[in-house]
Design an enzyme around this catalytic site. Sequence first.
Site, PDB file in Angstrom:
ATOM      1  N   GLU A 267       0.912  -1.078   0.144  1.00 16.06           N
ATOM      2  CA  GLU A 267       0.198  -0.074   0.186  1.00 16.06           C
ATOM      3  C   GLU A 267       0.904   1.210  -0.041  1.00 16.06           C
ATOM      4  OE1 GLU A 267      -2.560   0.285   3.324  1.00 16.06           O
ATOM      5  OE2 GLU A 267      -3.773  -1.542   2.841  1.00 16.06           O
ATOM      6  N   GLU A 323     -13.383   5.769  -0.181  1.00 11.77           N
ATOM      7  CA  GLU A 323     -14.185   4.659   0.622  1.00 11.77           C
ATOM      8  C   GLU A 323     -14.887   5.429   1.968  1.00 11.77           C
ATOM      9  OE1 GLU A 323     -12.222   0.518   1.248  1.00 11.77           O
ATOM     10  OE2 GLU A 323     -10.611   1.949   0.544  1.00 11.77           O
ATOM     11  N   LYS A 326     -14.871   4.421   5.790  1.00 17.78           N
ATOM     12  CA  LYS A 326     -13.652   4.156   6.546  1.00 17.78           C
ATOM     13  C   LYS A 326     -13.816   5.128   7.854  1.00 17.78           C
ATOM     14  CE  LYS A 326      -9.744   2.667   5.288  1.00 17.78           C
ATOM     15  NZ  LYS A 326      -8.519   2.754   4.911  1.00 17.78           N
ATOM     16  N   GLU A 332      -8.919   9.537   5.714  1.00 13.89           N
ATOM     17  CA  GLU A 332      -9.073   8.069   5.335  1.00 13.89           C
ATOM     18  C   GLU A 332     -10.049   7.855   4.555  1.00 13.89           C
ATOM     19  OE1 GLU A 332      -7.944   4.939   6.619  1.00 13.89           O
ATOM     20  OE2 GLU A 332      -6.418   6.160   7.264  1.00 13.89           O
TER      21      GLU A 332
END
Length: 466
Positions: A267, A323, A326, A332
Amino acid sequence: MASLLVAAIFLCISFAEAKYKIGVNYGQLANNLPSPAHAVALLQSMHIGHVKLYDANPAILQALAGTQITVAVMVTDAEVPAIAASQKVADLWVAHNVSAFFPATRIRTILVGNELLSDINQKQTWTQIVPAMQNLRQALIKQKLRHKIKISTPLAMDMLEGSAFFPPSNATFRENVRESVMRPLLKFLGKTRGALFVDVYPYLAWENDAGKIPLGLALFEGEYEDGGNGLRYGSLLDVQLDAVAAAMARLGFNKEEDDEVKVVVSETGWPTAQGWDERGANIHNAALYNRRLVQKMVAVPPHGTPRRPGTHIPTYIFALFNENEKPGPTTERNWGLLYPNGTRVYDVDLTGQMAEAAYPPLLPAPAEPPVGSQKFWCVANSSASSESLEAGLEYACAQDPSICAPLQADKPCFQPNTTLSHASFAFNAYYVLFKALGGSCVFGASAHLTTTDPSYGSCKYSPLVF
Ligand SMILES: *[C@@H]1O[C@H](CO)[C@@H](O)[C@H](O)[C@H]1NC(C)=O
Ligand SMILES: *[C@@H]1O[C@H](CO)[C@@H](O)[C@H](O)[C@H]1NC(C)=O
Ligand SMILES: *[C@@H]1O[C@H](CO)[C@@H](O)[C@H](O)[C@H]1NC(C)=O
Ligand SMILES: *[C@@H]1O[C@H](CO)[C@@H](O)[C@H](O)[C@H]1NC(C)=O
Ligand SMILES: CC(=O)N[C@H]1CO[C@H](CO)[C@@H](O)[C@@H]1O
Protein backbone atom coordinates in the site's frame (compact mmCIF):
# COMPACT_ATOMS: atom_id res chain seq x y z
CA MET A 1 19.53 -25.26 -6.07
CA ALA A 2 17.62 -26.36 -9.16
CA SER A 3 14.32 -25.92 -7.37
CA LEU A 4 15.40 -22.49 -6.18
CA LEU A 5 16.22 -21.54 -9.74
CA VAL A 6 12.86 -22.76 -10.98
CA ALA A 7 11.13 -20.86 -8.18
CA ALA A 8 13.09 -17.72 -9.02
CA ILE A 9 12.05 -17.96 -12.64
CA PHE A 10 8.41 -18.31 -11.62
CA LEU A 11 8.70 -15.24 -9.43
CA CYS A 12 9.95 -13.26 -12.41
CA ILE A 13 7.21 -14.66 -14.62
CA SER A 14 4.43 -13.68 -12.24
CA PHE A 15 5.63 -10.05 -12.19
CA ALA A 16 6.47 -9.96 -15.87
CA GLU A 17 3.40 -11.73 -17.24
CA ALA A 18 1.12 -8.77 -16.76
CA LYS A 19 1.18 -6.16 -19.46
CA TYR A 20 0.85 -3.38 -16.94
CA LYS A 21 3.07 -3.05 -13.90
CA ILE A 22 1.22 -0.93 -11.40
CA GLY A 23 -1.15 -2.49 -8.91
CA VAL A 24 -3.97 -1.01 -6.90
CA ASN A 25 -5.78 -1.80 -3.65
CA TYR A 26 -9.46 -2.46 -4.17
CA GLY A 27 -10.96 -1.69 -0.77
CA GLN A 28 -14.70 -1.87 -0.30
CA LEU A 29 -15.45 -0.02 2.93
CA ALA A 30 -18.11 2.04 1.22
CA ASN A 31 -21.82 1.87 0.47
CA ASN A 32 -21.70 3.53 -2.94
CA LEU A 33 -19.19 1.58 -5.02
CA PRO A 34 -19.83 0.35 -8.55
CA SER A 35 -20.49 -3.32 -9.25
CA PRO A 36 -17.48 -5.65 -9.47
CA ALA A 37 -17.93 -5.87 -13.25
CA HIS A 38 -17.89 -2.08 -13.55
CA ALA A 39 -14.90 -1.84 -11.21
CA VAL A 40 -12.98 -4.37 -13.30
CA ALA A 41 -13.75 -2.38 -16.45
CA LEU A 42 -12.34 0.67 -14.69
CA LEU A 43 -9.18 -1.25 -13.70
CA GLN A 44 -8.69 -2.19 -17.33
CA SER A 45 -9.32 1.30 -18.64
CA MET A 46 -6.73 2.62 -16.18
CA HIS A 47 -4.12 0.06 -17.32
CA ILE A 48 -3.80 -1.49 -13.90
CA GLY A 49 -1.90 -4.79 -13.96
CA HIS A 50 -2.45 -6.07 -10.42
CA VAL A 51 -5.17 -5.81 -7.82
CA LYS A 52 -5.07 -6.51 -4.11
CA LEU A 53 -8.25 -7.38 -2.24
CA TYR A 54 -8.96 -7.32 1.50
CA ASP A 55 -10.75 -10.66 1.35
CA ALA A 56 -11.54 -13.21 -1.33
CA ASN A 57 -14.83 -11.70 -2.44
CA PRO A 58 -16.29 -14.27 -4.89
CA ALA A 59 -18.14 -11.70 -7.02
CA ILE A 60 -14.93 -9.73 -7.56
CA LEU A 61 -12.85 -12.84 -8.24
CA GLN A 62 -15.48 -13.88 -10.77
CA ALA A 63 -15.47 -10.47 -12.43
CA LEU A 64 -11.67 -10.65 -12.77
CA ALA A 65 -11.82 -14.02 -14.54
CA GLY A 66 -10.44 -13.96 -18.06
CA THR A 67 -8.64 -10.65 -17.57
CA GLN A 68 -4.85 -10.21 -17.54
CA ILE A 69 -5.01 -8.64 -14.09
CA THR A 70 -3.20 -10.61 -11.38
CA VAL A 71 -4.82 -10.81 -7.97
CA ALA A 72 -3.74 -10.87 -4.33
CA VAL A 73 -6.46 -12.29 -2.08
CA MET A 74 -6.50 -11.89 1.68
CA VAL A 75 -7.32 -14.18 4.56
CA THR A 76 -9.25 -11.88 6.89
CA ASP A 77 -7.87 -11.31 10.39
CA ALA A 78 -10.69 -13.34 11.92
CA GLU A 79 -9.86 -16.38 9.76
CA VAL A 80 -6.18 -16.51 10.78
CA PRO A 81 -6.43 -18.47 14.07
CA ALA A 82 -8.43 -21.34 12.57
CA ILE A 83 -6.12 -21.62 9.55
CA ALA A 84 -3.05 -21.60 11.80
CA ALA A 85 -4.58 -24.31 13.97
CA SER A 86 -5.84 -26.66 11.29
CA GLN A 87 -4.43 -27.95 8.02
CA LYS A 88 -7.95 -28.97 7.07
CA VAL A 89 -9.26 -25.40 7.44
CA ALA A 90 -6.34 -24.14 5.36
CA ASP A 91 -7.08 -26.74 2.67
CA LEU A 92 -10.73 -25.68 2.57
CA TRP A 93 -9.79 -22.01 2.44
CA VAL A 94 -7.61 -22.58 -0.60
CA ALA A 95 -10.22 -24.81 -2.22
CA HIS A 96 -13.07 -22.29 -1.74
CA ASN A 97 -11.27 -19.03 -2.22
CA VAL A 98 -8.44 -19.83 -4.63
CA SER A 99 -8.80 -23.10 -6.55
CA ALA A 100 -12.44 -22.41 -7.34
CA PHE A 101 -11.37 -19.34 -9.36
CA PHE A 102 -7.96 -20.45 -10.62
CA PRO A 103 -6.63 -20.27 -13.34
CA ALA A 104 -9.34 -18.15 -15.02
CA THR A 105 -8.74 -15.55 -12.33
CA ARG A 106 -5.01 -14.96 -12.09
CA ILE A 107 -4.63 -15.30 -8.34
CA ARG A 108 -0.91 -14.99 -7.59
CA THR A 109 -0.73 -14.12 -3.90
CA ILE A 110 -2.47 -15.09 -0.67
CA LEU A 111 -2.04 -12.54 2.10
CA VAL A 112 -2.57 -13.57 5.71
CA GLY A 113 -4.37 -10.86 7.70
CA ASN A 114 -4.05 -7.11 7.30
CA GLU A 115 -1.39 -5.25 9.31
CA LEU A 116 -1.92 -7.66 12.20
CA LEU A 117 1.27 -6.56 13.96
CA SER A 118 -0.14 -3.02 14.23
CA ASP A 119 -3.03 -4.09 16.42
CA ILE A 120 -2.22 -4.79 20.05
CA ASN A 121 -5.73 -6.24 20.45
CA GLN A 122 -4.75 -8.96 17.97
CA LYS A 123 -1.58 -9.82 19.86
CA GLN A 124 -2.62 -13.45 20.25
CA THR A 125 -2.67 -13.78 16.45
CA TRP A 126 0.90 -12.50 15.94
CA THR A 127 2.54 -15.87 16.42
CA GLN A 128 -0.22 -17.53 14.38
CA ILE A 129 0.70 -15.66 11.20
CA VAL A 130 3.59 -17.89 10.12
CA PRO A 131 1.85 -21.17 11.07
CA ALA A 132 -1.15 -20.02 8.99
CA MET A 133 1.20 -19.27 6.09
CA GLN A 134 2.77 -22.72 6.45
CA ASN A 135 -0.61 -24.44 6.41
CA LEU A 136 -1.69 -22.46 3.36
CA ARG A 137 1.58 -23.40 1.70
CA GLN A 138 0.88 -27.09 2.36
CA ALA A 139 -2.58 -26.61 0.89
CA LEU A 140 -1.08 -25.04 -2.24
CA ILE A 141 1.39 -27.92 -2.55
CA LYS A 142 -1.44 -30.47 -2.36
CA GLN A 143 -3.40 -28.60 -4.99
CA LYS A 144 -0.31 -28.23 -7.22
CA LEU A 145 -0.40 -24.45 -6.98
CA ARG A 146 2.83 -23.87 -5.11
CA HIS A 147 4.72 -22.57 -8.13
CA LYS A 148 1.89 -20.28 -9.15
CA ILE A 149 0.92 -18.64 -5.91
CA LYS A 150 2.99 -16.93 -3.21
CA ILE A 151 2.07 -16.33 0.39
CA SER A 152 2.84 -13.27 2.50
CA THR A 153 1.32 -10.88 5.06
CA PRO A 154 1.10 -7.09 4.74
CA LEU A 155 2.77 -5.15 7.55
CA ALA A 156 2.85 -1.46 8.41
CA MET A 157 5.95 0.61 9.22
CA ASP A 158 5.25 0.15 12.93
CA MET A 159 6.97 -3.22 12.49
CA LEU A 160 10.08 -1.09 13.18
CA GLU A 161 11.16 -0.27 16.74
CA GLY A 162 9.57 3.05 17.64
CA SER A 163 8.22 3.19 14.07
CA ALA A 164 11.59 4.90 13.49
CA PHE A 165 13.27 5.08 10.11
CA PHE A 166 15.76 7.97 10.54
CA PRO A 167 18.51 7.17 9.83
CA PRO A 168 17.36 4.15 7.82
CA SER A 169 20.63 2.30 8.45
CA ASN A 170 19.79 2.29 12.16
CA ALA A 171 16.33 0.72 11.88
CA THR A 172 15.48 -2.49 13.65
CA PHE A 173 12.34 -4.60 14.03
CA ARG A 174 10.23 -4.07 17.13
CA GLU A 175 11.57 -6.05 20.03
CA ASN A 176 8.18 -7.67 20.74
CA VAL A 177 7.97 -9.23 17.26
CA ARG A 178 11.62 -9.48 16.18
CA GLU A 179 12.37 -13.08 17.12
CA SER A 180 8.83 -14.33 17.62
CA VAL A 181 7.41 -13.20 14.26
CA MET A 182 9.86 -11.43 11.95
CA ARG A 183 12.61 -14.05 11.98
CA PRO A 184 10.32 -17.01 11.19
CA LEU A 185 8.41 -14.88 8.68
CA LEU A 186 11.57 -13.89 6.81
CA LYS A 187 12.78 -17.48 6.90
CA PHE A 188 9.51 -18.61 5.36
CA LEU A 189 9.64 -15.87 2.71
CA GLY A 190 13.26 -16.67 1.87
CA LYS A 191 12.55 -20.37 1.55
CA THR A 192 9.50 -19.86 -0.65
CA ARG A 193 11.01 -16.97 -2.66
CA GLY A 194 8.20 -14.81 -1.41
CA ALA A 195 8.32 -11.10 -0.65
CA LEU A 196 7.79 -8.97 2.45
CA PHE A 197 4.64 -6.92 1.85
CA VAL A 198 5.06 -3.46 3.34
CA ASP A 199 2.47 -0.69 3.62
CA VAL A 200 4.56 2.47 3.27
CA TYR A 201 3.05 5.91 3.62
CA PRO A 202 5.43 8.84 3.19
CA TYR A 203 2.31 11.01 3.58
CA LEU A 204 1.63 9.77 7.10
CA ALA A 205 5.31 9.92 8.08
CA TRP A 206 5.58 13.50 6.88
CA GLU A 207 2.20 14.58 8.27
CA ASN A 208 3.11 13.34 11.75
CA ASP A 209 6.38 15.24 11.70
CA ALA A 210 5.84 18.08 9.25
CA GLY A 211 7.93 20.42 11.41
CA LYS A 212 11.02 18.30 10.76
CA ILE A 213 10.54 16.44 7.48
CA PRO A 214 10.39 18.63 4.36
CA LEU A 215 7.35 18.03 2.16
CA GLY A 216 9.67 17.79 -0.85
CA LEU A 217 11.27 14.64 0.53
CA ALA A 218 7.84 13.01 0.71
CA LEU A 219 7.15 14.14 -2.87
CA PHE A 220 10.34 12.65 -4.42
CA GLU A 221 12.15 15.97 -4.64
CA GLY A 222 14.19 16.06 -1.46
CA GLU A 223 17.71 15.33 -0.37
CA TYR A 224 18.77 13.38 2.66
CA GLU A 225 22.01 11.64 3.54
CA ASP A 226 22.15 8.69 5.93
CA GLY A 227 24.98 9.56 8.32
CA GLY A 228 25.36 5.89 9.17
CA ASN A 229 26.48 4.74 5.71
CA GLY A 230 26.62 7.85 3.51
CA LEU A 231 23.77 6.71 1.23
CA ARG A 232 21.89 9.60 -0.35
CA TYR A 233 18.12 9.70 -0.66
CA GLY A 234 15.75 11.71 -2.83
CA SER A 235 12.55 10.38 -1.30
CA LEU A 236 11.01 9.46 1.99
CA LEU A 237 9.66 6.32 0.33
CA ASP A 238 13.21 5.08 -0.28
CA VAL A 239 14.21 6.05 3.27
CA GLN A 240 11.34 3.98 4.65
CA LEU A 241 12.00 1.02 2.35
CA ASP A 242 15.69 0.99 3.22
CA ALA A 243 14.85 1.15 6.91
CA VAL A 244 12.95 -2.11 6.42
CA ALA A 245 15.89 -3.53 4.43
CA ALA A 246 18.28 -2.53 7.24
CA ALA A 247 16.07 -4.20 9.83
CA MET A 248 16.05 -7.36 7.70
CA ALA A 249 19.83 -7.19 7.30
CA ARG A 250 20.18 -6.95 11.08
CA LEU A 251 18.49 -10.37 11.30
CA GLY A 252 20.87 -11.74 8.68
CA PHE A 253 18.51 -11.67 5.71
CA ASN A 254 20.78 -10.05 3.19
CA LYS A 255 24.18 -11.65 3.50
CA GLU A 256 24.07 -12.92 -0.02
CA GLU A 257 21.58 -12.89 -2.82
CA ASP A 258 19.85 -16.07 -1.60
CA ASP A 259 19.11 -14.59 1.82
CA GLU A 260 17.75 -11.32 0.54
CA VAL A 261 14.00 -11.19 0.89
CA LYS A 262 12.38 -9.00 -1.74
CA VAL A 263 10.00 -6.23 -0.83
CA VAL A 264 6.61 -5.41 -2.29
CA VAL A 265 4.96 -2.06 -1.55
CA SER A 266 1.54 -3.41 -0.70
CA GLU A 267 0.00 0.00 0.00
CA THR A 268 1.13 3.54 -0.68
CA GLY A 269 -0.63 6.68 -1.82
CA TRP A 270 -1.66 10.20 -0.95
CA PRO A 271 -5.06 11.49 0.20
CA THR A 272 -6.87 14.39 -1.46
CA ALA A 273 -9.05 15.84 1.32
CA GLN A 274 -8.50 16.48 5.01
CA GLY A 275 -9.92 17.59 8.34
CA TRP A 276 -8.78 20.72 10.20
CA ASP A 277 -6.15 18.79 12.07
CA GLU A 278 -4.47 17.28 9.03
CA ARG A 279 -2.25 18.86 6.41
CA GLY A 280 -0.99 18.35 2.88
CA ALA A 281 -3.87 16.17 1.69
CA ASN A 282 -4.88 17.79 -1.58
CA ILE A 283 -5.10 16.96 -5.26
CA HIS A 284 -1.91 18.83 -6.09
CA ASN A 285 0.27 16.76 -3.74
CA ALA A 286 -1.57 13.51 -4.44
CA ALA A 287 -1.14 13.87 -8.19
CA LEU A 288 2.58 14.67 -7.82
CA TYR A 289 3.11 11.76 -5.45
CA ASN A 290 1.36 9.12 -7.50
CA ARG A 291 2.69 10.28 -10.87
CA ARG A 292 6.27 10.25 -9.58
CA LEU A 293 5.72 6.98 -7.73
CA VAL A 294 4.52 5.30 -10.91
CA GLN A 295 7.43 6.62 -12.97
CA LYS A 296 9.91 5.39 -10.39
CA MET A 297 8.33 1.96 -10.05
CA VAL A 298 7.91 1.21 -13.76
CA ALA A 299 11.38 2.44 -14.79
CA VAL A 300 13.47 0.06 -16.91
CA PRO A 301 16.02 -0.82 -15.70
CA PRO A 302 14.44 -0.58 -12.23
CA HIS A 303 15.63 2.15 -9.86
CA GLY A 304 15.38 0.14 -6.67
CA THR A 305 16.52 2.04 -3.58
CA PRO A 306 19.97 3.35 -2.54
CA ARG A 307 20.49 0.21 -0.46
CA ARG A 308 19.10 -2.15 -3.09
CA PRO A 309 19.75 -0.43 -6.41
CA GLY A 310 18.34 -1.99 -9.55
CA THR A 311 15.66 -4.10 -7.85
CA HIS A 312 12.11 -4.10 -9.13
CA ILE A 313 9.62 -3.22 -6.39
CA PRO A 314 6.08 -4.32 -7.23
CA THR A 315 3.71 -1.61 -6.00
CA TYR A 316 0.01 -1.40 -5.16
CA ILE A 317 -1.38 2.11 -4.88
CA PHE A 318 -3.92 2.77 -2.15
CA ALA A 319 -6.63 2.97 -3.28
CA LEU A 320 -8.87 2.42 -6.24
CA PHE A 321 -11.89 4.25 -4.74
CA ASN A 322 -12.59 6.79 -2.04
CA GLU A 323 -14.23 4.70 0.70
CA ASN A 324 -16.95 6.57 2.58
CA GLU A 325 -17.36 4.06 5.40
CA LYS A 326 -13.75 4.08 6.61
CA PRO A 327 -13.59 5.30 10.20
CA GLY A 328 -11.02 7.79 11.50
CA PRO A 329 -9.87 11.17 10.21
CA THR A 330 -11.15 12.73 6.97
CA THR A 331 -8.10 11.62 4.98
CA GLU A 332 -9.08 7.99 5.55
CA ARG A 333 -12.07 8.41 3.27
CA ASN A 334 -10.11 10.20 0.55
CA TRP A 335 -7.26 8.01 -0.66
CA GLY A 336 -8.92 7.03 -3.93
CA LEU A 337 -7.74 7.44 -7.49
CA LEU A 338 -11.45 7.40 -8.34
CA TYR A 339 -14.65 8.75 -6.88
CA PRO A 340 -17.22 5.98 -6.39
CA ASN A 341 -18.94 7.06 -9.62
CA GLY A 342 -15.79 6.07 -11.53
CA THR A 343 -14.61 9.62 -12.28
CA ARG A 344 -10.91 10.23 -11.71
CA VAL A 345 -10.05 12.44 -8.74
CA TYR A 346 -7.00 13.64 -10.73
CA ASP A 347 -5.04 12.56 -13.77
CA VAL A 348 -2.39 9.93 -13.37
CA ASP A 349 -1.02 7.76 -16.15
CA LEU A 350 -0.50 4.40 -14.48
CA THR A 351 1.72 3.15 -17.29
CA GLY A 352 4.24 5.82 -16.31
CA GLN A 353 4.80 6.73 -19.96
CA MET A 354 3.48 10.27 -19.69
CA ALA A 355 6.10 12.90 -18.80
CA GLU A 356 5.22 15.11 -15.85
CA ALA A 357 5.33 18.21 -18.06
CA ALA A 358 2.74 16.71 -20.41
CA TYR A 359 -0.08 16.83 -17.83
CA PRO A 360 -2.31 19.89 -17.73
CA PRO A 361 -1.15 22.26 -14.97
CA LEU A 362 -2.34 21.41 -11.45
CA LEU A 363 -4.01 23.97 -9.25
CA PRO A 364 -1.51 24.97 -6.57
CA ALA A 365 -1.81 23.28 -3.17
CA PRO A 366 -3.88 25.47 -0.82
CA ALA A 367 -1.79 27.51 1.63
CA GLU A 368 -1.71 26.03 5.13
CA PRO A 369 -0.90 27.60 8.51
CA PRO A 370 2.67 26.95 9.69
CA VAL A 371 3.30 23.91 11.88
CA GLY A 372 2.66 24.74 15.55
CA SER A 373 0.59 27.85 14.89
CA GLN A 374 -2.84 26.46 15.79
CA LYS A 375 -4.50 24.93 18.85
CA PHE A 376 -7.37 22.45 18.75
CA TRP A 377 -9.44 20.68 21.33
CA CYS A 378 -11.67 17.66 20.83
CA VAL A 379 -15.07 17.82 22.53
CA ALA A 380 -18.22 15.73 22.70
CA ASN A 381 -21.17 16.74 20.54
CA SER A 382 -24.05 17.78 22.81
CA SER A 383 -26.60 16.30 20.40
CA ALA A 384 -24.93 12.87 20.32
CA SER A 385 -26.89 10.02 21.92
CA SER A 386 -25.95 9.10 25.47
CA GLU A 387 -25.19 5.55 24.26
CA SER A 388 -22.58 6.75 21.79
CA LEU A 389 -21.09 9.17 24.35
CA GLU A 390 -20.87 6.39 26.93
CA ALA A 391 -19.29 4.02 24.41
CA GLY A 392 -16.75 6.66 23.43
CA LEU A 393 -16.01 7.50 27.07
CA GLU A 394 -15.43 3.87 27.91
CA TYR A 395 -13.17 3.41 24.88
CA ALA A 396 -11.10 6.53 25.63
CA CYS A 397 -10.64 5.65 29.31
CA ALA A 398 -9.46 2.16 28.39
CA GLN A 399 -6.66 3.42 26.13
CA ASP A 400 -4.47 4.86 28.87
CA PRO A 401 -4.88 5.23 32.66
CA SER A 402 -3.93 8.93 32.51
CA ILE A 403 -6.89 9.82 30.28
CA CYS A 404 -9.71 9.55 32.82
CA ALA A 405 -7.75 10.07 36.05
CA PRO A 406 -8.96 13.71 36.35
CA LEU A 407 -12.58 12.44 36.16
CA GLN A 408 -12.42 10.58 39.49
CA ALA A 409 -14.79 11.81 42.22
CA ASP A 410 -12.18 13.86 44.10
CA LYS A 411 -10.52 15.28 40.96
CA PRO A 412 -11.01 18.68 39.22
CA CYS A 413 -12.97 17.46 36.17
CA PHE A 414 -15.52 15.28 38.00
CA GLN A 415 -18.06 18.13 38.22
CA PRO A 416 -20.32 18.52 36.37
CA ASN A 417 -20.99 14.82 36.86
CA THR A 418 -22.57 14.25 33.43
CA THR A 419 -21.77 11.88 30.60
CA LEU A 420 -21.43 14.82 28.20
CA SER A 421 -18.87 16.62 30.32
CA HIS A 422 -16.90 13.48 31.15
CA ALA A 423 -16.94 12.36 27.51
CA SER A 424 -15.63 15.75 26.36
CA PHE A 425 -12.75 15.63 28.78
CA ALA A 426 -11.86 12.03 27.93
CA PHE A 427 -12.20 12.55 24.16
CA ASN A 428 -9.80 15.48 24.31
CA ALA A 429 -7.27 13.73 26.54
CA TYR A 430 -7.34 10.68 24.26
CA TYR A 431 -7.00 12.80 21.13
CA VAL A 432 -4.04 14.81 22.42
CA LEU A 433 -2.26 11.65 23.55
CA PHE A 434 -2.96 9.52 20.49
CA LYS A 435 -3.15 11.90 17.53
CA ALA A 436 0.44 11.22 16.50
CA LEU A 437 -0.30 7.49 16.59
CA GLY A 438 -3.33 7.79 14.33
CA GLY A 439 -5.97 8.65 16.95
CA SER A 440 -8.69 10.98 15.75
CA CYS A 441 -11.50 13.17 17.05
CA VAL A 442 -14.38 11.10 15.74
CA PHE A 443 -15.80 8.67 18.35
CA GLY A 444 -18.53 7.42 16.08
CA ALA A 445 -19.44 11.00 15.07
CA SER A 446 -20.07 11.98 18.71
CA ALA A 447 -16.96 14.23 18.85
CA HIS A 448 -15.76 17.27 16.96
CA LEU A 449 -12.84 19.69 16.97
CA THR A 450 -13.04 23.21 18.35
CA THR A 451 -10.65 26.15 18.51
CA THR A 452 -12.27 27.35 21.76
CA ASP A 453 -10.54 26.20 24.95
CA PRO A 454 -13.14 24.12 26.89
CA SER A 455 -11.21 24.38 30.18
CA TYR A 456 -13.19 25.56 33.22
CA GLY A 457 -12.26 26.31 36.85
CA SER A 458 -9.40 24.04 37.75
CA CYS A 459 -10.31 21.49 35.03
CA LYS A 460 -7.73 22.06 32.32
CA TYR A 461 -7.99 20.64 28.81
CA SER A 462 -4.60 20.28 27.07
CA PRO A 463 -4.59 21.64 23.52
CA LEU A 464 -3.38 19.80 20.48
CA VAL A 465 -0.75 22.14 19.09
CA PHE A 466 -0.95 21.79 15.33
C1 LIG B 1 20.37 4.15 16.59
O1 LIG B 1 19.63 3.25 17.39
C2 LIG B 1 20.06 3.18 18.73
C3 LIG B 1 19.28 2.07 19.41
O2 LIG B 1 18.00 1.91 18.93
C4 LIG B 1 19.85 4.54 19.37
O3 LIG B 1 20.27 4.49 20.72
C5 LIG B 1 20.65 5.57 18.61
O4 LIG B 1 20.40 6.85 19.14
C6 LIG B 1 20.28 5.56 17.14
N1 LIG B 1 21.17 6.43 16.40
C7 LIG B 1 20.69 7.45 15.70
C8 LIG B 1 21.73 8.24 14.95
O5 LIG B 1 19.52 7.72 15.64
C1 LIG C 1 -18.54 11.95 -9.65
O1 LIG C 1 -18.40 12.32 -8.27
C2 LIG C 1 -17.63 13.48 -8.05
C3 LIG C 1 -17.45 13.65 -6.53
O2 LIG C 1 -18.64 13.52 -5.86
C4 LIG C 1 -18.29 14.68 -8.70
O3 LIG C 1 -17.52 15.84 -8.47
C5 LIG C 1 -18.43 14.41 -10.20
O4 LIG C 1 -19.12 15.47 -10.80
C6 LIG C 1 -19.18 13.11 -10.44
N1 LIG C 1 -19.11 12.81 -11.87
C7 LIG C 1 -20.15 12.36 -12.55
C8 LIG C 1 -19.92 12.07 -13.99
O5 LIG C 1 -21.24 12.17 -12.02
C1 LIG D 1 -23.48 16.91 16.25
O1 LIG D 1 -24.35 15.83 16.00
C2 LIG D 1 -25.47 16.17 15.20
C3 LIG D 1 -26.39 14.96 15.18
O2 LIG D 1 -25.71 13.78 14.83
C4 LIG D 1 -24.97 16.58 13.83
O3 LIG D 1 -26.07 16.93 13.00
C5 LIG D 1 -24.04 17.76 13.96
O4 LIG D 1 -23.50 18.10 12.72
C6 LIG D 1 -22.92 17.45 14.94
N1 LIG D 1 -22.17 18.66 15.21
C7 LIG D 1 -20.86 18.75 15.00
C8 LIG D 1 -20.23 20.07 15.31
O5 LIG D 1 -20.18 17.80 14.59
C1 LIG E 1 -22.35 10.81 39.26
O1 LIG E 1 -23.30 10.47 38.25
C2 LIG E 1 -23.62 9.08 38.23
C3 LIG E 1 -24.50 8.83 37.01
O2 LIG E 1 -25.56 9.76 36.99
C4 LIG E 1 -24.30 8.69 39.54
O3 LIG E 1 -24.59 7.32 39.52
C5 LIG E 1 -23.36 9.01 40.68
O4 LIG E 1 -24.02 8.76 41.93
C6 LIG E 1 -22.92 10.47 40.64
N1 LIG E 1 -21.92 10.67 41.69
C7 LIG E 1 -21.90 11.74 42.49
C8 LIG E 1 -20.86 11.74 43.57
O5 LIG E 1 -22.69 12.66 42.34
C1 LIG F 1 -11.72 -13.99 2.95
C2 LIG F 1 -12.84 -14.76 2.34
O1 LIG F 1 -13.50 -14.27 1.44
N1 LIG F 1 -13.00 -15.97 2.81
C3 LIG F 1 -14.03 -16.89 2.31
C4 LIG F 1 -13.39 -18.19 1.88
O2 LIG F 1 -14.37 -19.16 1.60
C5 LIG F 1 -15.23 -19.46 2.69
C6 LIG F 1 -16.10 -20.60 2.25
O3 LIG F 1 -16.65 -20.35 1.01
C7 LIG F 1 -16.01 -18.21 3.06
O4 LIG F 1 -16.85 -18.47 4.17
C8 LIG F 1 -15.03 -17.12 3.43
O5 LIG F 1 -15.70 -15.93 3.72
